[in-house]
Structure formats: structure tokens, C-alpha cells
Design a protein around this motif. Structure first.
Motif, PDB file in Angstrom:
ATOM      1  N   GLY A   1       0.813  -1.213   0.000  1.00 39.27           N
ATOM      2  CA  GLY A   1       0.000   0.000   0.000  1.00 39.27           C
ATOM      3  C   GLY A   1       0.844   1.260   0.000  1.00 39.27           C
ATOM      4  N   ALA A   2       1.899   1.274   0.815  1.00 42.91           N
ATOM      5  CA  ALA A   2       2.765   2.449   0.868  1.00 42.91           C
ATOM      6  C   ALA A   2       3.451   2.694  -0.468  1.00 42.91           C
ATOM      7  CB  ALA A   2       3.804   2.277   1.976  1.00 42.91           C
ATOM      8  N   ALA A   3       3.936   1.619  -1.093  1.00 46.31           N
ATOM      9  CA  ALA A   3       4.617   1.750  -2.383  1.00 46.31           C
ATOM     10  C   ALA A   3       3.656   2.250  -3.454  1.00 46.31           C
ATOM     11  CB  ALA A   3       5.226   0.410  -2.790  1.00 46.31           C
ATOM     12  N   GLU A   4       2.431   1.733  -3.445  1.00 47.39           N
ATOM     13  CA  GLU A   4       1.421   2.191  -4.413  1.00 47.39           C
ATOM     14  C   GLU A   4       1.151   3.680  -4.229  1.00 47.39           C
ATOM     15  OE1 GLU A   4      -1.878   1.412  -7.271  1.00 47.39           O
ATOM     16  OE2 GLU A   4      -0.141   0.235  -6.669  1.00 47.39           O
ATOM     17  N   PHE A   5       1.049   4.121  -2.982  1.00 44.09           N
ATOM     18  CA  PHE A   5       0.799   5.542  -2.716  1.00 44.09           C
ATOM     19  C   PHE A   5       1.936   6.405  -3.232  1.00 44.09           C
ATOM     20  CE2 PHE A   5       1.847   9.080   0.145  1.00 44.09           C
ATOM     21  CZ  PHE A   5       0.804   9.941  -0.205  1.00 44.09           C
ATOM     22  N   VAL A   6       3.182   6.009  -2.986  1.00 51.76           N
ATOM     23  CA  VAL A   6       4.323   6.816  -3.430  1.00 51.76           C
ATOM     24  C   VAL A   6       4.334   6.945  -4.950  1.00 51.76           C
ATOM     25  CG1 VAL A   6       6.841   6.945  -3.537  1.00 51.76           C
ATOM     26  CG2 VAL A   6       5.717   6.277  -1.410  1.00 51.76           C
ATOM     27  N   GLY A   7       4.131   5.823  -5.656  1.00 56.80           N
ATOM     28  CA  GLY A   7       4.142   5.868  -7.120  1.00 56.80           C
ATOM     29  C   GLY A   7       3.017   6.705  -7.690  1.00 56.80           C
ATOM     30  N   ARG A   8       1.808   6.508  -7.182  1.00 60.91           N
ATOM     31  CA  ARG A   8       0.672   7.272  -7.691  1.00 60.91           C
ATOM     32  C   ARG A   8       0.753   8.731  -7.266  1.00 60.91           C
ATOM     33  NH1 ARG A   8      -4.823   4.260  -6.317  1.00 60.91           N
ATOM     34  NH2 ARG A   8      -5.610   6.070  -7.482  1.00 60.91           N
ATOM     35  N   GLY A   9       1.290   8.965  -6.069  1.00 62.46           N
ATOM     36  CA  GLY A   9       1.446  10.343  -5.609  1.00 62.46           C
ATOM     37  C   GLY A   9       2.396  11.128  -6.493  1.00 62.46           C
ATOM     38  N   LYS A  10       3.498  10.511  -6.889  1.00 54.67           N
ATOM     39  CA  LYS A  10       4.452  11.168  -7.786  1.00 54.67           C
ATOM     40  C   LYS A  10       3.759  11.597  -9.077  1.00 54.67           C
ATOM     41  CE  LYS A  10       8.056  10.009 -11.066  1.00 54.67           C
ATOM     42  NZ  LYS A  10       8.811   8.901 -11.683  1.00 54.67           N
ATOM     43  N   THR A  11       3.013  10.697  -9.691  1.00 51.36           N
ATOM     44  CA  THR A  11       2.323  11.013 -10.945  1.00 51.36           C
ATOM     45  C   THR A  11       1.298  12.115 -10.739  1.00 51.36           C
ATOM     46  OG1 THR A  11       2.615   8.744 -11.729  1.00 51.36           O
ATOM     47  CG2 THR A  11       0.896  10.050 -12.793  1.00 51.36           C
ATOM     48  N   LEU A  12       0.554  12.035  -9.655  1.00 48.35           N
ATOM     49  CA  LEU A  12      -0.487  13.024  -9.384  1.00 48.35           C
ATOM     50  C   LEU A  12       0.116  14.420  -9.217  1.00 48.35           C
ATOM     51  CD1 LEU A  12      -3.465  12.517  -6.971  1.00 48.35           C
ATOM     52  CD2 LEU A  12      -2.167  14.635  -6.923  1.00 48.35           C
ATOM     53  N   VAL A  13       1.196  14.525  -8.442  1.00 49.84           N
ATOM     54  CA  VAL A  13       1.818  15.837  -8.212  1.00 49.84           C
ATOM     55  C   VAL A  13       2.365  16.411  -9.511  1.00 49.84           C
ATOM     56  CG1 VAL A  13       3.742  17.016  -7.074  1.00 49.84           C
ATOM     57  CG2 VAL A  13       2.294  15.444  -5.774  1.00 49.84           C
ATOM     58  N   MET A  14       3.004  15.587 -10.309  1.00 51.50           N
ATOM     59  CA  MET A  14       3.569  16.074 -11.566  1.00 51.50           C
ATOM     60  C   MET A  14       2.480  16.522 -12.531  1.00 51.50           C
ATOM     61  SD  MET A  14       6.699  13.348 -12.103  1.00 51.50           S
ATOM     62  CE  MET A  14       7.318  14.139 -13.591  1.00 51.50           C
ATOM     63  N   GLU A  15       1.350  15.851 -12.526  1.00 54.54           N
ATOM     64  CA  GLU A  15       0.274  16.195 -13.455  1.00 54.54           C
ATOM     65  C   GLU A  15      -0.551  17.385 -12.994  1.00 54.54           C
ATOM     66  OE1 GLU A  15      -0.606  11.740 -15.354  1.00 54.54           O
ATOM     67  OE2 GLU A  15      -2.005  12.617 -13.887  1.00 54.54           O
ATOM     68  N   ARG A  16      -0.751  17.527 -11.669  1.00 60.97           N
ATOM     69  CA  ARG A  16      -1.695  18.521 -11.183  1.00 60.97           C
ATOM     70  C   ARG A  16      -1.083  19.681 -10.424  1.00 60.97           C
ATOM     71  NH1 ARG A  16      -6.930  15.957  -8.389  1.00 60.97           N
ATOM     72  NH2 ARG A  16      -7.124  18.189  -7.970  1.00 60.97           N
ATOM     73  N   PHE A  17       0.133  19.502  -9.893  1.00 66.16           N
ATOM     74  CA  PHE A  17       0.652  20.520  -8.983  1.00 66.16           C
ATOM     75  C   PHE A  17       2.036  21.051  -9.351  1.00 66.16           C
ATOM     76  CE2 PHE A  17      -2.362  18.026  -6.407  1.00 66.16           C
ATOM     77  CZ  PHE A  17      -3.226  19.051  -6.036  1.00 66.16           C
ATOM     78  N   THR A  18       2.555  20.721 -10.528  1.00 66.95           N
ATOM     79  CA  THR A  18       3.841  21.270 -10.951  1.00 66.95           C
ATOM     80  C   THR A  18       3.780  22.796 -10.920  1.00 66.95           C
ATOM     81  OG1 THR A  18       4.327  19.347 -12.331  1.00 66.95           O
ATOM     82  CG2 THR A  18       5.445  21.374 -12.899  1.00 66.95           C
ATOM     83  N   PRO A  19       4.787  23.477 -10.329  1.00 67.59           N
ATOM     84  CA  PRO A  19       6.095  22.979  -9.890  1.00 67.59           C
ATOM     85  C   PRO A  19       6.162  22.521  -8.441  1.00 67.59           C
ATOM     86  CG  PRO A  19       6.095  25.344  -9.762  1.00 67.59           C
ATOM     87  CD  PRO A  19       4.737  24.963 -10.286  1.00 67.59           C
ATOM     88  N   GLY A  20       5.024  22.303  -7.791  1.00 67.33           N
ATOM     89  CA  GLY A  20       5.033  21.770  -6.429  1.00 67.33           C
ATOM     90  C   GLY A  20       5.688  20.403  -6.377  1.00 67.33           C
ATOM     91  N   VAL A  21       6.148  20.019  -5.183  1.00 63.59           N
ATOM     92  CA  VAL A  21       6.858  18.737  -5.039  1.00 63.59           C
ATOM     93  C   VAL A  21       6.375  18.001  -3.799  1.00 63.59           C
ATOM     94  CG1 VAL A  21       8.936  19.541  -6.221  1.00 63.59           C
ATOM     95  CG2 VAL A  21       8.759  19.799  -3.740  1.00 63.59           C
ATOM     96  N   MET A  22       6.532  16.683  -3.827  1.00 59.34           N
ATOM     97  CA  MET A  22       6.354  15.837  -2.651  1.00 59.34           C
ATOM     98  C   MET A  22       7.598  14.985  -2.484  1.00 59.34           C
ATOM     99  SD  MET A  22       3.998  12.565  -3.807  1.00 59.34           S
ATOM    100  CE  MET A  22       5.000  11.350  -2.929  1.00 59.34           C
ATOM    101  N   ASN A  23       7.838  14.526  -1.259  1.00 56.74           N
ATOM    102  CA  ASN A  23       8.998  13.683  -1.013  1.00 56.74           C
ATOM    103  C   ASN A  23       8.698  12.701   0.112  1.00 56.74           C
ATOM    104  OD1 ASN A  23      11.899  13.153  -1.537  1.00 56.74           O
ATOM    105  ND2 ASN A  23      12.105  13.667   0.625  1.00 56.74           N
ATOM    106  N   CYS A  24       9.190  11.477  -0.058  1.00 54.93           N
ATOM    107  CA  CYS A  24       9.163  10.477   1.008  1.00 54.93           C
ATOM    108  C   CYS A  24      10.615  10.169   1.341  1.00 54.93           C
ATOM    109  CB  CYS A  24       8.423   9.225   0.565  1.00 54.93           C
ATOM    110  SG  CYS A  24       6.664   9.498   0.257  1.00 54.93           S
ATOM    111  N   GLY A  25      11.119  10.783   2.408  1.00 55.01           N
ATOM    112  CA  GLY A  25      12.546  10.737   2.689  1.00 55.01           C
ATOM    113  C   GLY A  25      12.988   9.632   3.621  1.00 55.01           C
ATOM    114  N   ASP A  26      12.044   8.931   4.242  1.00 53.97           N
ATOM    115  CA  ASP A  26      12.404   7.834   5.129  1.00 53.97           C
ATOM    116  C   ASP A  26      11.263   6.824   5.106  1.00 53.97           C
ATOM    117  OD1 ASP A  26      13.693   6.257   7.001  1.00 53.97           O
ATOM    118  OD2 ASP A  26      13.147   7.509   8.714  1.00 53.97           O
ATOM    119  N   VAL A  27      11.608   5.539   5.043  1.00 51.99           N
ATOM    120  CA  VAL A  27      10.626   4.461   5.062  1.00 51.99           C
ATOM    121  C   VAL A  27      10.998   3.506   6.182  1.00 51.99           C
ATOM    122  CG1 VAL A  27       9.548   2.593   3.760  1.00 51.99           C
ATOM    123  CG2 VAL A  27      10.323   4.644   2.559  1.00 51.99           C
TER     124      VAL A  27
END
Length: 393
Positions: free
Chosen positions: A221-247
Motif C-alpha cells: 500500500g505504501a509503495a502504491e501511494f508513493v508511485g501514484r502520488g508522484k504522478t499526481l503531483v507532476m500532473e496537477r501541482f507542478t512545480p510543487g513537489v512531494m517527497n518520502c525521505g524515510d521508510v
């Protein structure tokens, strides 16, 4: 250029970088070097109770404040912060040498601990009155061997009505200007930052005897969220960014299905409205992903930095200065924090960037070409002259 070279010898590391971390011996050596350069120029030197260092020209009138910081990260580069202070000092010396008597007080400032060695941006937060006694409790032991105390730092608070504007130049710390072949990046916003822990909780189980279709695997579930979140931010919120810095995966063994995953999660964007939208959409995605994998989701907020929208008139003065010098310029957002974001809530403020070669910063490879250093100082000078002119009208 000579000042940058000389200051760049103070705090040199074996790897060729700089270590002038706040309140270190190298930091105090750099402070003394700056004090001497100010006095050599015949300018007034001032140090407040927070350790902010100033070079001053003029005795009266509203103050135009400009500068940056001299401290570095461990094994950092010679341009981050220092460029802003030394460009401002060069501009101030130039104004003094012309014999101009401006109708304002001009002050170059080097803020304490911008890099957050002990507490992020102590100097600019002290000036703007954004510090409380509780903020200083964790660093009291650090202050003991220094000339500074919690009381002196809090007493460094200034009156915003005494100030006309604040200006900062900084290396970009990225590749946008270099890739576009543009001389000057005029910053319109400094991003806000929000930090969270996201916890996806399923059921730990034997990795060999639990069929794939019967698992509630938190890592899936966490991996799915990170992958889909990356795509969502790039498509809808550029130049905004998200980061997952520790797992953090628990129990954390080869032969156990992950029962819980905690993600250190961060978002950045230029306005509060954009950040609110990002947060809402990404948290909805996190819940949708948790539901898809039959997981429980919990979200813990770790605090935030409020976005800073910079002043239109100071931005216009920077753009006018760049045009006067026939330098190409563009507007952009800063995705790193700077003292300007604190100053923007105190007095009309803005900043600009010059290119960083290959985008390197916070390491010994940090480099800005001499011509871009010269451009930085000239744009600072012309911007201050435009601000003086506006004050005089």
C-alpha cells in the motif's frame, strides 16, 4: 571576487569544502574577518544580541536592509550565503565611494545560523520577533560558551516601521537558470513546507505460508501511494513537489510480511491555497490506497513552514535593475528556505538567484562563474539605487 576568495579560505575542509558551522571556531574567524572588512571600508560595524553582523552607511531615514548569511553546512561550498553578504558589502562600498548621501540608512546584514546548525534561521527570526523563550531552550547549552544569551537574542527584535525593504541574492542551488541560459532568476514565492508521518498498518505474517492473495501487506500500500502520488503531483501541482525521505518497515525481516510502514512525507508549494489543495488530494489518495489494500491509515503532522509571497515593488526593482544592466531574467519560485521568507513578514522583501553550475550546492562542488558573481553584485547595487529613488520620491 577577492573577498569571496579570501573568505573561502576560512573553514576549509580536507575535501575542499567549507565548514563554518554556526558558533564553531571557523564561524567566529569568519565573523572577525567580516568585521575587519567593514571597518577597513570606513563603514559602521554593528553586532546585535543574536550575533547578526551589519555594515551601515547613513545615520537617519528608513533603512534598506540587504544581505544573507556567512555560516555554512558541514563541508559545504563557498557561495551559499556568502555571495549574498559580500555582494551587498561591495554594493555598499561602491555607493560610499561615489560620495552619494542617500536619504535612507543602508544596512548590509549577515544573519546568524541560516543553515540551522542549532536552530534554523535564528538571526532573521530574532530580528523579526518570531522567536520565543521556548524556542531557545533546546540551544541554551550551545550558547553558554558564546557571547549570546537567550535574553540578548530576544532583545535583537527590531521595529518594522524603521525599514523600507529587504533584498537578498543567492545562488540558485538548482539547474533552471543554467539550463535556460538566463542570467537572473527573480523569486516571487518561497515555498511552504509541511512534514508528516504517514502510517499504513496491515497484518504481519509468515512470508512463506501466507498466499499472495491473502496478505494485508503494508508495504504494498505504501509503495502504491508513493508511485501514484508522484504522478499526481507532476500532473496537477507542478512545480510543487512531494517527497518520502524515510521508510520504516516493521517488523523488518526477510521472512515476515510487513505489518506496518511509516513514511516520512513532505510537500512543498508556493502558496497556502496550493498547499491546502495538495494536502487534501494526496491524503485522499493515501486513504484510497489504504482501502484498496485493506490497510489502516494514520497521519501525524510534524509542523510546517508558511509560504512566503514576496513584494511586488521590490520584485519590480530587481527586474528594472536587470534590465538596466541588459541581463536576461525570469520569474521563478524558490524551493529552498531563505532568510527572506522571515523578512517578508516584517518588511517588503524579495530576492533573486544567479546560476549554479550543474545545480550543485551544499557540497564542495558548489560553483558559480565569476561573471554571474559580478552580475549578482551589480543587480544588488542597481536594485538598492532604485529602492532609494522610490523612497526619495
Amino acid at each position: 571576487l577577492a573577498d569571496l576568495q579570501a573568505l573561502g579560505e576560512i573553514g576549509r575542509t580536507p575535501a575542499g569544502g567549507l565548514a563554518r558551522t554556526t558558533f564553531s571556531a571557523a564561524d567566529f574567524a569568519g565573523r572577525e574577518w567580516f568585521r575587519q572588512r567593514v571597518l577597513d571600508a570606513g563603514l559602521q560595524f554593528y553586532e546585535d544580541g543574536a550575533g547578526n553582523l551589519s555594515a551601515i552607511l547613513g545615520e537617519s531615514g528608513p533603512t534598506i536592509l540587504f544581505g544573507s548569511h556567512l555560516d555554512t553546512v558541514p563541508n559545504g561550498g563557498r557561495y551559499d550565503g556568502a555571495l549574498g553578504v559580500l555582494s551587498a558589502l561591495e554594493a555598499l562600498r561602491t555607493i560610499q565611494e561615489t560620495g552619494i548621501v542617500p536619504p535612507v540608512r543602508l544596512e548590509v546584514i549577515s544573519f546568524t545560523d541560516e543553515e540551522g546548525t542549532h536552530s534554523s534561521m535564528i538571526g532573521s527570526r530574532a530580528v523579526t520577533g518570531a522567536l520565543t523563550p521556548d524556542d531557545l531552550l533546546p540551544i541554551q547549552h550551545v550558547l553558554t560558551p558564546t557571547p549570546y544569551t537567550p535574553a540578548s537574542i530576544l532583545a535583537a527584535k527590531r521595529n518594522p516601521t524603521d525599514y523600507r525593504a529587504f533584498l537578498e541574492v543567492h545562488i540558485e542551488q538548482g539547474k533552471r537558470l543554467e539550463r535556460a541560459g538566463i542570467d537572473i532568476g527573480v523569486v516571487t514565492n518561497i515555498v511552504g513546507i509541511r512534514h508528516f508521518w504517514l502510517a499504513f498498518t496491515g497484518q504481519a505474517n509468515h512470508s512463506g505460508t501466507t498466499p499472495m492473495d491473502q496478505r494485508t501487506d503494508a508495504l504494498w500500500g505504501a509503495a502504491e501511494f508513493v508511485g501514484r502520488g508522484k504522478t499526481l503531483v507532476m500532473e496537477r501541482f507542478t512545480p510543487g513537489v512531494m517527497n518520502c525521505g524515510d521508510v520504516q518497515v516493521a517488523p523488518g525481516a526477510h521472512n515476515i510480511v510487513p505489518g506496518q510502514v511509516r513514511l516520512a512525507f513532505e510537500i512543498r508549494h508556493g502558496t497556502t491555497a496550493q498547499m491546502d489543495d495538495m494536502e487534501q488530494v494526496l491524503f485522499a489518495l493515501a486513504q484510497e490506497t489504504a482501502d484498496q489494500y485493506h490497510l489502516r491509515l494514520s497521519i501525524e503532522s510534524l509542523g510546517h513552514v508558511v509560504p512566503a509571497e514576496l513584494d511586488d515593488q521590490v520584485i519590480a526593482a530587481i527586474e528594472r535593475a536587470a534590465a538596466t544592466l541588459n541581463l536576461s531574467h525570469t520569474r521563478l519560485m524558490s524551493f529552498a528556505g531563505h532568510d527572506t521568507q522571515n523578512m517578508s513578514r516584517f518588511t517588503p522583501s524579495a530576492m533573486f538567484f544567479v546560476p549554479s553550475v550543474a545545480g550543485f550546492s551544499h557540497n564542495p562542488q558548489e560553483f558559480t562563474r565569476d561573471q554571474d558573481v559580478i552580475n549578482a553584485a551589480n543587480v544588488v547595487l542597481q536594485t538598492v539605487l532604485h529602492l532609494i529613488e522610490a523612497t526619495d520620491q
